[in-house]
Design a protein around this motif. Structure first.
Motif, short mmCIF file in Angstrom:
data_model
loop_
_atom_site.label_atom_id
_atom_site.label_comp_id
_atom_site.label_asym_id
_atom_site.label_seq_id
_atom_site.Cartn_x
_atom_site.Cartn_y
_atom_site.Cartn_z
N ALA A 132 -2.67 24.19 -33.75
CA ALA A 132 -2.22 23.39 -34.90
C ALA A 132 -3.38 23.06 -35.83
O ALA A 132 -3.20 23.03 -37.05
N ARG B 124 -5.08 30.01 -33.98
CA ARG B 124 -3.64 30.28 -34.12
C ARG B 124 -3.42 31.78 -34.26
O ARG B 124 -2.53 32.35 -33.63
N VAL C 42 0.00 30.74 -26.52
CA VAL C 42 0.40 29.34 -26.35
C VAL C 42 1.92 29.24 -26.30
O VAL C 42 2.47 28.50 -25.47
N VAL C 43 2.61 29.99 -27.14
CA VAL C 43 4.08 30.00 -27.11
C VAL C 43 4.56 30.48 -25.74
O VAL C 43 5.48 29.88 -25.16
N GLY D 216 3.36 17.58 -28.44
CA GLY D 216 2.40 17.88 -27.39
C GLY D 216 1.88 16.62 -26.72
O GLY D 216 1.82 16.52 -25.50
N SER E 176 3.95 19.92 -33.62
CA SER E 176 3.36 20.46 -32.39
C SER E 176 2.40 19.47 -31.74
O SER E 176 2.42 19.29 -30.52
N GLY F 77 -2.17 32.12 -30.69
CA GLY F 77 -0.93 31.38 -30.92
C GLY F 77 0.24 31.84 -30.09
O GLY F 77 0.96 31.04 -29.50
N ALA G 73 -1.36 23.82 -28.01
CA ALA G 73 -0.64 23.41 -29.21
C ALA G 73 -1.55 22.66 -30.17
O ALA G 73 -1.52 22.90 -31.38
N SER H 177 8.50 23.59 -31.23
CA SER H 177 7.59 23.34 -32.36
C SER H 177 6.47 24.38 -32.41
O SER H 177 6.10 24.82 -33.50
N VAL H 178 5.91 24.77 -31.26
CA VAL H 178 4.86 25.80 -31.32
C VAL H 178 5.46 27.16 -31.67
O VAL H 178 4.81 27.96 -32.35
N LEU I 44 5.87 26.96 -35.39
CA LEU I 44 4.55 27.08 -36.01
C LEU I 44 4.12 28.54 -36.07
O LEU I 44 3.65 29.01 -37.12
#
Length: 179
Positions: free
Chosen positions: A33, A39, A46-47, A151, A147, A43, A29, A97-98, A101
């Motif tokens: 970010a 990302r 990560v989600v 995090g 994030s 990205g 995250a 939040s991720v 994002l």
């Protein structure tokens, strides 16, 4: 849900998924970010890590409650259980939040993707670019800051839960005589 798998407490097995995936999601995250190229490339990974880590938290909490019922009362275990019960309130906002994002990033990226006219059309060698909606810049900054904040909070809380759990299991072992 079984309390034991092959004689081992399910909680001891599942909790390792949480203590690996949640910090990994925290690290991811922060990276996505702060670094747009990461990302773009990592990205959604990560989600996914945050989603699996978040899904494992209630499994770890539930299996921990089952294990707690089989053990004698212990204030260290009670403290661990109490902290563990709050972990979802730290990890779920990290995941959301991720996810937000990456949704904003994807909207902005699609809006700025070059559009190429069909071959043979007038001006077929010209590539036009569009600009992202103005709200996406602000939304990217806000979701990136959220994030990072969520995090850090999730990382601290997973540490606190794990520390309380390890104390409940290992407290006093160093005082035992060696064989």
């Amino acid at each position: 849900m079984p309390d034991f798998v092959n004689g081992l407490p399910l909680h001891a097995l599942v909790v390792h998924g949480v203590v690996v995936l949640v910090p990994l999601a925290v690290l991811g995250a922060v990276v996505i970010a702060l670094w747009p190229a990461a990302r773009q490339r990592h990205g959604w990974l990560v989600v996914a890590v945050a989603a699996v880590g978040t899904a494992m938290v209630p499994v770890a909490a539930g299996s921990g409650e089952g294990l707690e019922r089989k053990l004698p009362e212990n204030p260290l275990i009670e403290e661990h259980a109490e902290l563990g019960g709050t972990l979802i309130f730290f990890v779920l906002p990290l995941f959301l939040s991720v996810l937000a994002l990456m949704v904003v990033h994807t909207v902005a990226a699609k809006a700025t993707a070059p559009s190429t006219p069909a071959p043979g059309a007038p001006g077929d060698t010209v590539t036009a670019t569009r600009t992202a909606p103005a709200w996406t810049k602000v939304a990217l900054v806000v979701t990136a800051l959220l994030s990072i904040g969520f995090g850090v909070a999730a990382g601290v809380q997973v540490y606190r839960v794990g520390d309380a759990g390890s104390k409940a299991v290992w407290e006093g072992v160093e005082d035992q005589p060696s064989r």
